[in-house]
Design an enzyme around this catalytic site. Structure first.
Site, PDB file in Angstrom:
ATOM      1  N   SER A 117       0.834  -1.209   0.000  1.00  0.00           N
ATOM      2  CA  SER A 117       0.000   0.000   0.000  1.00  0.00           C
ATOM      3  C   SER A 117       0.867   1.256   0.000  1.00  0.00           C
ATOM      4  O   SER A 117       1.974   1.252   0.550  1.00  0.00           O
ATOM      5  CB  SER A 117      -0.873  -0.022   1.260  1.00  0.00           C
ATOM      6  OG  SER A 117      -1.411   1.245   1.523  1.00  0.00           O
ATOM      7  N   HIS A 144     -13.713  -1.795  -2.191  1.00  0.00           N
ATOM      8  CA  HIS A 144     -12.743  -1.452  -1.153  1.00  0.00           C
ATOM      9  C   HIS A 144     -13.070  -2.199   0.148  1.00  0.00           C
ATOM     10  O   HIS A 144     -12.867  -1.695   1.249  1.00  0.00           O
ATOM     11  CB  HIS A 144     -12.764   0.066  -0.917  1.00  0.00           C
ATOM     12  CG  HIS A 144     -11.420   0.669  -0.597  1.00  0.00           C
ATOM     13  ND1 HIS A 144     -10.706   1.426  -1.483  1.00  0.00           N
ATOM     14  CD2 HIS A 144     -10.667   0.638   0.533  1.00  0.00           C
ATOM     15  CE1 HIS A 144      -9.586   1.842  -0.910  1.00  0.00           C
ATOM     16  NE2 HIS A 144      -9.541   1.373   0.302  1.00  0.00           N
ATOM     17  N   LYS A 156      -7.909  -0.066  -9.719  1.00  0.00           N
ATOM     18  CA  LYS A 156      -8.648  -0.751  -8.642  1.00  0.00           C
ATOM     19  C   LYS A 156      -9.781   0.131  -8.117  1.00  0.00           C
ATOM     20  O   LYS A 156      -9.554   1.298  -7.780  1.00  0.00           O
ATOM     21  CB  LYS A 156      -7.672  -1.069  -7.503  1.00  0.00           C
ATOM     22  CG  LYS A 156      -8.323  -1.638  -6.249  1.00  0.00           C
ATOM     23  CD  LYS A 156      -7.248  -2.127  -5.283  1.00  0.00           C
ATOM     24  CE  LYS A 156      -7.820  -2.695  -4.009  1.00  0.00           C
ATOM     25  NZ  LYS A 156      -8.211  -1.682  -3.037  1.00  0.00           N
ATOM     26  N   TYR A 193      -2.387   5.846  -4.661  1.00  0.00           N
ATOM     27  CA  TYR A 193      -3.588   6.691  -4.717  1.00  0.00           C
ATOM     28  C   TYR A 193      -3.258   7.936  -5.529  1.00  0.00           C
ATOM     29  O   TYR A 193      -2.101   8.324  -5.601  1.00  0.00           O
ATOM     30  CB  TYR A 193      -3.950   7.182  -3.313  1.00  0.00           C
ATOM     31  CG  TYR A 193      -4.516   6.157  -2.378  1.00  0.00           C
ATOM     32  CD1 TYR A 193      -5.728   5.549  -2.655  1.00  0.00           C
ATOM     33  CD2 TYR A 193      -3.874   5.853  -1.188  1.00  0.00           C
ATOM     34  CE1 TYR A 193      -6.267   4.633  -1.758  1.00  0.00           C
ATOM     35  CE2 TYR A 193      -4.408   4.941  -0.289  1.00  0.00           C
ATOM     36  CZ  TYR A 193      -5.603   4.335  -0.587  1.00  0.00           C
ATOM     37  OH  TYR A 193      -6.131   3.441   0.295  1.00  0.00           O
TER      38      TYR A 193
HETATM   39  C1  FMN Z   1      -7.804  -2.136   7.035  1.00  0.00           C
HETATM   40  C2  FMN Z   1      -7.831  -1.988   5.529  1.00  0.00           C
HETATM   41  C3  FMN Z   1      -6.949  -1.100   4.938  1.00  0.00           C
HETATM   42  C4  FMN Z   1      -6.951  -0.951   3.539  1.00  0.00           C
HETATM   43  N1  FMN Z   1      -6.021  -0.126   2.945  1.00  0.00           N
HETATM   44  C5  FMN Z   1      -6.007  -0.015   1.600  1.00  0.00           C
HETATM   45  C6  FMN Z   1      -5.003   0.772   0.967  1.00  0.00           C
HETATM   46  O1  FMN Z   1      -4.127   1.332   1.617  1.00  0.00           O
HETATM   47  N2  FMN Z   1      -5.053   0.889  -0.392  1.00  0.00           N
HETATM   48  C7  FMN Z   1      -6.016   0.260  -1.149  1.00  0.00           C
HETATM   49  O2  FMN Z   1      -6.026   0.389  -2.376  1.00  0.00           O
HETATM   50  N3  FMN Z   1      -6.952  -0.523  -0.566  1.00  0.00           N
HETATM   51  C8  FMN Z   1      -6.958  -0.679   0.778  1.00  0.00           C
HETATM   52  N4  FMN Z   1      -7.887  -1.501   1.358  1.00  0.00           N
HETATM   53  C9  FMN Z   1      -8.818  -2.269   0.505  1.00  0.00           C
HETATM   54  C10 FMN Z   1      -8.199  -3.614   0.118  1.00  0.00           C
HETATM   55  O3  FMN Z   1      -7.154  -3.458  -0.803  1.00  0.00           O
HETATM   56  C11 FMN Z   1      -9.252  -4.532  -0.525  1.00  0.00           C
HETATM   57  O4  FMN Z   1      -9.885  -3.870  -1.595  1.00  0.00           O
HETATM   58  C12 FMN Z   1     -10.309  -4.989   0.479  1.00  0.00           C
HETATM   59  O5  FMN Z   1      -9.729  -5.279   1.729  1.00  0.00           O
HETATM   60  C13 FMN Z   1     -11.018  -6.227  -0.070  1.00  0.00           C
HETATM   61  O6  FMN Z   1     -12.019  -6.654   0.769  1.00  0.00           O
HETATM   62  P1  FMN Z   1     -11.845  -7.805   1.884  1.00  0.00           P
HETATM   63  O7  FMN Z   1     -11.160  -7.155   3.044  1.00  0.00           O
HETATM   64  O8  FMN Z   1     -13.248  -8.196   2.181  1.00  0.00           O
HETATM   65  O9  FMN Z   1     -11.026  -8.904   1.253  1.00  0.00           O
HETATM   66  C14 FMN Z   1      -7.894  -1.679   2.738  1.00  0.00           C
HETATM   67  C15 FMN Z   1      -8.765  -2.582   3.368  1.00  0.00           C
HETATM   68  C16 FMN Z   1      -8.742  -2.745   4.751  1.00  0.00           C
HETATM   69  C17 FMN Z   1      -9.675  -3.750   5.379  1.00  0.00           C
END
Ligand code: FMN
Length: 347
Positions: A72, A241, A217, A95
């Site tokens: 990330s 997300h 994404k 981002y």
């Molecule tokens: C705690 C947390 C932090 C996240 N941080 C980012 C991030 O920094 N960048 C990003 O593109 N997606 C982020 N996401 C989204 C994840 O990349 C992903 O799309 C998502 O977790 C998928 O759903 P799931 O948790 O049900 O597998 C984050 C998700 C969570 C749960």
């Protein structure tokens, strides 16, 4: 978030029998890279707060299973640390931020560190309304004091991550700014830097700095998916997300089939949000995905048992996928199709 889980677990697979599935193969190829099964670890901010230098541990587990790890933008460990301490094919998530100097700098560092693929997250022109962060002490009144109290109540975490997992900074950002950044700084920096003016033009600007494969994404609509193809993206991630942005949008698995109808075969089609097992991977692939990203699933495993926990999770998921393939009569990932879906009552 709830709908991601309930819609996906409602997807029924079609059991087939006596179809000789010997020689079953779960591997697949993405952007020229062979993966042992069709999954990659999703970008999750502050992974280094779930386990000591969590990004490095997760990347090592991914390397052992020959699947990509996505770092990330807002990771604790900077790109160079993860790259130098693991042999995973590393993807980097970016981002669109107001500070374009940072974007340029981090893209150059990613390229120099040998990052293979850029994951460009576009569903965050502003952070979602995250009330749970206030409840958990991530933000809100007395957040720092509440976190300190939580550390005291969790001595194992305090020793392993709180003390030995330092520095707790946003590695990529502190490298750029040249001074350490703490958690409060993280929240402040994010709040200031998300850019609601983002448009396809910004992606053209990114393209001038990034020549390798680029995934977009955060797509939930077939028209946006078509725009991504027109733009020349190498792939997209159908994602809400993990339910953290707009509460009330479609679950990813619900959004996926019309997007697959619109773009499947033209670009790599990935999906995430709600995937918790190898069975869920089979479901997402039957709905049209080429591969999935794992978010919370691997974060839970990492928090529970570090690298070993993630390795165990990935072994389990691969085994579950194998079972699902055997019993749906699919010998390869390519053979998991919409034909692998069962007709359900009323459907
Ligand atoms: C705690 C947390 C932090 C996240 N941080 C980012 C991030 O920094 N960048 C990003 O593109 N997606 C982020 N996401 C989204 C994840 O990349 C992903 O799309 C998502 O977790 C998928 O759903 P799931 O948790 O049900 O597998 C984050 C998700 C969570 C749960």
């Amino acid at each position: 978030m709830r709908r991601n889980r309930s819609d996906l677990s409602d997807v029924a697979l079609r059991q087939r029998i006596l179809r000789n599935v010997s020689g079953l193969d779960t591997s697949t190829t993405l952007f020229g890279q062979k993966l042992s099964f069709p999954a990659a670890l999703a970008p999750v901010g502050l992974t280094g707060m779930y386990a000591r230098r969590g990004e490095v541990q997760a990347a090592r587990a991914a390397a052992r299973k020959a699947i990509p790890f996505t770092l990330s933008t807002v990771s604790v460990c900077p790109i160079n640390e993860v790259q130098s301490q693991s042999s995973a094919p590393i993807w980097f998530q970016l981002y669109v931020l107001k500070d374009r100097g940072f974007m340029r700098d981090v893209l150059h560092r990613a390229r120099d560190a040998g990052v293979t693929t850029l994951v460009f997250t576009v569903d965050m022109p502003t952070p979602g309304a995250r009330y749970r962060d206030v409840h958990s002490g991530m933000s809100g009144p007395y957040a720092a004091a509440r976190r300190l109290a939580q550390s005291v109540l969790h001595p194992k975490w305090a020793w392993d991550v709180g003390i030995n997992g330092r520095p707790h900074d946003l590695g990529n950002i502190s490298t750029y700014r040249g001074h350490p950044t703490g958690l409060e700084d993280y929240i402040g920096w994010l709040a200031q830097n998300f850019d609601p003016s983002i448009s396809w033009k910004d992606l053209e600007w990114i393209r001038t700095f990034w020549k390798g494969p680029m995934l977009i994404k955060g797509i939930l609509d077939p028209e946006d998916a078509r725009d991504a193809v027109r733009f020349g993206a190498d792939g997209i991630v159908v994602s809400n997300h993990g339910g953290r942005q707009l509460d009330g949008v479609l679950s990813s698995c619900h959004a996926l089939p019309p997007i697959a109808d619109a773009v499947k075969g033209e670009i790599a089609l990935l999906a995430d949000s709600g995937v918790r097992s190898g069975l869920d991977i089979a479901r997402m692939i039957a709905l049209g995905a080429d591969a999935v990203l794992l978010g919370r699933a691997y974060i839970y495993a990492l928090a529970a048992d570090g690298q070993r926990g993630v390795e165990k999770l990935l072994d389990l998921m691969e085994r579950e996928l194998r079972v699902a393939m055997t019993l749906t009569g699919a010998r390869s990932i390519r053979e998991i199709t919409s034909e692998s879906l069962a007709r359900t009552l009323g459907g």
